[in-house]
Motif scaffolding. Sequence first.
Motif, PDB file in Angstrom:
ATOM      1  N   PHE A  27     -12.617   0.916  15.733  1.00  0.00           N
ATOM      2  CA  PHE A  27     -13.649   0.523  16.691  1.00  0.00           C
ATOM      3  C   PHE A  27     -14.827  -0.222  16.056  1.00  0.00           C
ATOM      4  N   LEU A  28     -15.090   0.010  14.797  1.00  0.00           N
ATOM      5  CA  LEU A  28     -16.254  -0.612  14.180  1.00  0.00           C
ATOM      6  C   LEU A  28     -15.882  -1.768  13.263  1.00  0.00           C
ATOM      7  N   ILE A  29     -14.574  -1.902  12.960  1.00  0.00           N
ATOM      8  CA  ILE A  29     -14.124  -3.058  12.177  1.00  0.00           C
ATOM      9  C   ILE A  29     -13.012  -3.722  12.998  1.00  0.00           C
ATOM     10  N   PRO A  30     -13.374  -4.453  14.069  1.00  0.00           N
ATOM     11  CA  PRO A  30     -12.351  -5.011  14.969  1.00  0.00           C
ATOM     12  C   PRO A  30     -11.479  -6.071  14.300  1.00  0.00           C
ATOM     13  N   GLU A  31     -11.955  -6.701  13.249  1.00  0.00           N
ATOM     14  CA  GLU A  31     -11.160  -7.745  12.608  1.00  0.00           C
ATOM     15  C   GLU A  31     -10.266  -7.190  11.485  1.00  0.00           C
ATOM     16  N   GLY A  32     -10.314  -5.858  11.287  1.00  0.00           N
ATOM     17  CA  GLY A  32      -9.504  -5.271  10.213  1.00  0.00           C
ATOM     18  C   GLY A  32      -8.019  -5.333  10.530  1.00  0.00           C
ATOM     19  N   ARG A  33      -7.230  -5.536   9.526  1.00  0.00           N
ATOM     20  CA  ARG A  33      -5.778  -5.613   9.710  1.00  0.00           C
ATOM     21  C   ARG A  33      -5.170  -4.206   9.643  1.00  0.00           C
ATOM     22  N   SER A  34      -4.163  -3.975  10.493  1.00  0.00           N
ATOM     23  CA  SER A  34      -3.571  -2.640  10.614  1.00  0.00           C
ATOM     24  C   SER A  34      -2.876  -2.203   9.326  1.00  0.00           C
ATOM     25  N   GLU A  35      -2.279  -3.186   8.581  1.00  0.00           N
ATOM     26  CA  GLU A  35      -1.598  -2.777   7.346  1.00  0.00           C
ATOM     27  C   GLU A  35      -2.594  -2.245   6.319  1.00  0.00           C
ATOM     28  N   TYR A  36      -3.870  -2.728   6.368  1.00  0.00           N
ATOM     29  CA  TYR A  36      -4.884  -2.158   5.490  1.00  0.00           C
ATOM     30  C   TYR A  36      -5.170  -0.713   5.865  1.00  0.00           C
ATOM     31  N   LEU A  37      -5.189  -0.467   7.190  1.00  0.00           N
ATOM     32  CA  LEU A  37      -5.456   0.896   7.670  1.00  0.00           C
ATOM     33  C   LEU A  37      -4.345   1.846   7.201  1.00  0.00           C
ATOM     34  N   PHE A  38      -3.073   1.394   7.336  1.00  0.00           N
ATOM     35  CA  PHE A  38      -1.955   2.242   6.890  1.00  0.00           C
ATOM     36  C   PHE A  38      -2.024   2.502   5.375  1.00  0.00           C
ATOM     37  N   TYR A  39      -2.411   1.481   4.648  1.00  0.00           N
ATOM     38  CA  TYR A  39      -2.497   1.624   3.197  1.00  0.00           C
ATOM     39  C   TYR A  39      -3.599   2.607   2.797  1.00  0.00           C
ATOM     40  N   LEU A  40      -4.760   2.485   3.484  1.00  0.00           N
ATOM     41  CA  LEU A  40      -5.859   3.406   3.207  1.00  0.00           C
ATOM     42  C   LEU A  40      -5.512   4.840   3.622  1.00  0.00           C
ATOM     43  N   ASP A  41      -4.796   4.963   4.766  1.00  0.00           N
ATOM     44  CA  ASP A  41      -4.354   6.305   5.188  1.00  0.00           C
ATOM     45  C   ASP A  41      -3.441   6.929   4.139  1.00  0.00           C
ATOM     46  N   PHE A  42      -2.554   6.098   3.577  1.00  0.00           N
ATOM     47  CA  PHE A  42      -1.642   6.601   2.542  1.00  0.00           C
ATOM     48  C   PHE A  42      -2.423   7.050   1.317  1.00  0.00           C
ATOM     49  N   LEU A  43      -3.431   6.256   0.925  1.00  0.00           N
ATOM     50  CA  LEU A  43      -4.235   6.639  -0.237  1.00  0.00           C
ATOM     51  C   LEU A  43      -4.993   7.937  -0.005  1.00  0.00           C
ATOM     52  N   LEU A  44      -5.399   8.144   1.250  1.00  0.00           N
ATOM     53  CA  LEU A  44      -6.107   9.390   1.554  1.00  0.00           C
ATOM     54  C   LEU A  44      -5.161  10.589   1.645  1.00  0.00           C
ATOM     55  N   LEU A  45      -3.990  10.369   2.216  1.00  0.00           N
ATOM     56  CA  LEU A  45      -3.062  11.488   2.468  1.00  0.00           C
ATOM     57  C   LEU A  45      -2.291  11.894   1.220  1.00  0.00           C
ATOM     58  N   ALA A  46      -1.906  10.934   0.377  1.00  0.00           N
ATOM     59  CA  ALA A  46      -1.039  11.243  -0.764  1.00  0.00           C
ATOM     60  C   ALA A  46      -1.634  12.327  -1.680  1.00  0.00           C
ATOM     61  N   PRO A  47      -2.911  12.204  -2.139  1.00  0.00           N
ATOM     62  CA  PRO A  47      -3.454  13.267  -3.007  1.00  0.00           C
ATOM     63  C   PRO A  47      -3.504  14.624  -2.298  1.00  0.00           C
ATOM     64  N   TYR A  48      -3.838  14.578  -1.014  1.00  0.00           N
ATOM     65  CA  TYR A  48      -3.940  15.842  -0.274  1.00  0.00           C
ATOM     66  C   TYR A  48      -2.574  16.512  -0.155  1.00  0.00           C
ATOM     67  N   VAL A  49      -1.528  15.718   0.133  1.00  0.00           N
ATOM     68  CA  VAL A  49      -0.175  16.276   0.256  1.00  0.00           C
ATOM     69  C   VAL A  49       0.291  16.840  -1.089  1.00  0.00           C
ATOM     70  N   LEU A  50       0.025  16.094  -2.167  1.00  0.00           N
ATOM     71  CA  LEU A  50       0.419  16.577  -3.502  1.00  0.00           C
ATOM     72  C   LEU A  50      -0.311  17.875  -3.856  1.00  0.00           C
ATOM     73  N   TRP A  51      -1.610  17.906  -3.555  1.00  0.00           N
ATOM     74  CA  TRP A  51      -2.381  19.123  -3.831  1.00  0.00           C
ATOM     75  C   TRP A  51      -1.853  20.289  -2.995  1.00  0.00           C
ATOM     76  N   GLY A  52      -1.545  20.030  -1.727  1.00  0.00           N
ATOM     77  CA  GLY A  52      -1.026  21.090  -0.850  1.00  0.00           C
ATOM     78  C   GLY A  52       0.312  21.617  -1.325  1.00  0.00           C
ATOM     79  N   ALA A  53       1.201  20.698  -1.785  1.00  0.00           N
ATOM     80  CA  ALA A  53       2.508  21.138  -2.278  1.00  0.00           C
ATOM     81  C   ALA A  53       2.367  21.992  -3.530  1.00  0.00           C
ATOM     82  N   ALA A  54       1.463  21.559  -4.438  1.00  0.00           N
ATOM     83  CA  ALA A  54       1.245  22.335  -5.661  1.00  0.00           C
ATOM     84  C   ALA A  54       0.649  23.705  -5.340  1.00  0.00           C
ATOM     85  N   ASP A  55      -0.295  23.744  -4.390  1.00  0.00           N
ATOM     86  CA  ASP A  55      -0.908  25.014  -4.008  1.00  0.00           C
ATOM     87  C   ASP A  55       0.111  25.943  -3.348  1.00  0.00           C
ATOM     88  N   CYS A  56       0.987  25.376  -2.543  1.00  0.00           N
ATOM     89  CA  CYS A  56       2.041  26.169  -1.892  1.00  0.00           C
ATOM     90  C   CYS A  56       3.002  26.749  -2.938  1.00  0.00           C
TER      91      CYS A  56
END
Length: 332
Positions: A27-56
């Motif tokens: 909503f605040l970056i209307p000119e942003g490309r969706s593939e950038y959003l997916f890439y940033l989501d992956f960068l945010l989720l990957a460490p969290y998933v790895l940490w969660g798997a190790a903690d489990c």
Amino acid sequence: MNYFKRQGFWMVSGAATLLAFNFYFIFLIPEGRSEYLFYLDFLLLAPYVLWGAADCARFRRRQRERKELLKGEELICRSGFSFENQDIAEHDVRILERQLNKRFQESCELQDYVAKWCHEMKLPLAAAFLMEERIQDGELQGEMRGQLEQMNRQVSSLLSGCRLQGELFDVQVKRTPLKEWVTASIRNNRFFLIRKEFSLTVEVGEQMVYTDPQWLVYVLDQLIYNAVKYAKETSPPVGGSLHIWAEKEDLSVRLFVEDQGVGICDSDLPRIFEKGFTGRNYHNGKYKSTGMGLYMAAKILGRLGHEIRVESEYGKYTRFSIIFKENPYYSF
């Protein structure tokens, strides 16, 4: 539960952070490309998933360690296994240990007192036996002798119970002839056997066993006395029968004590060695029992490394068997 609450908190926090980031990007970056959003989501989720798997994985490993510790007999709070509120658990254990030690000392003092009392009772009992021999009335003398024999047996049983429950269970195992101690037990119970007019058959040869003779005699006294106690009541009175024999097996010797008394009903058989169990023969009002004799006999034999078994058919017979196994330690 604390682990799952913590995991739930981090999952909700992570999801809220990711959702807020996505709303901001859309909503605040209307000119942003969706593939950038997916890439940033992956960068945010990957460490969290790895940490969660190790903690489990760590959580599952600790759960396995916890199950193993729960199977053991050691105090978990002192085994190096860390957990929440460990200091509180150690504090409570120290208090409970002090309380148990105090109760243990009180119990030892009571056992010492009872043991001394039993020894002191032996003297007036011995004097009473001498006085009983001077009674002229044969019937009165027999009744008096029966009561004195019962008192002597109860005092001896109480003294043995104190020794068995004491801090040190005195055992002197040695290679000894079985027949000698079977004869000693029969001699201890001769008054009751004669009084009940028992027919006695003893077929014990020269078998040698590793045992503590004094404790073995105590167990045999219990089995023989039970045979007398639970003899059938017939009209006219007919003496009971007792058959004692031994058999040599490959690596053991088996001693049998069989009577033709009232027997034990099937529902009672699995429980006769339990502490305080009296069974049907007690509840029908004909016999008095504390439920301690066979319990103590089984406990003594267990500590000596022997095994006791029982077979019975209600109204016909009861057969106890004591199994003396070869003991390489004492042989050496």
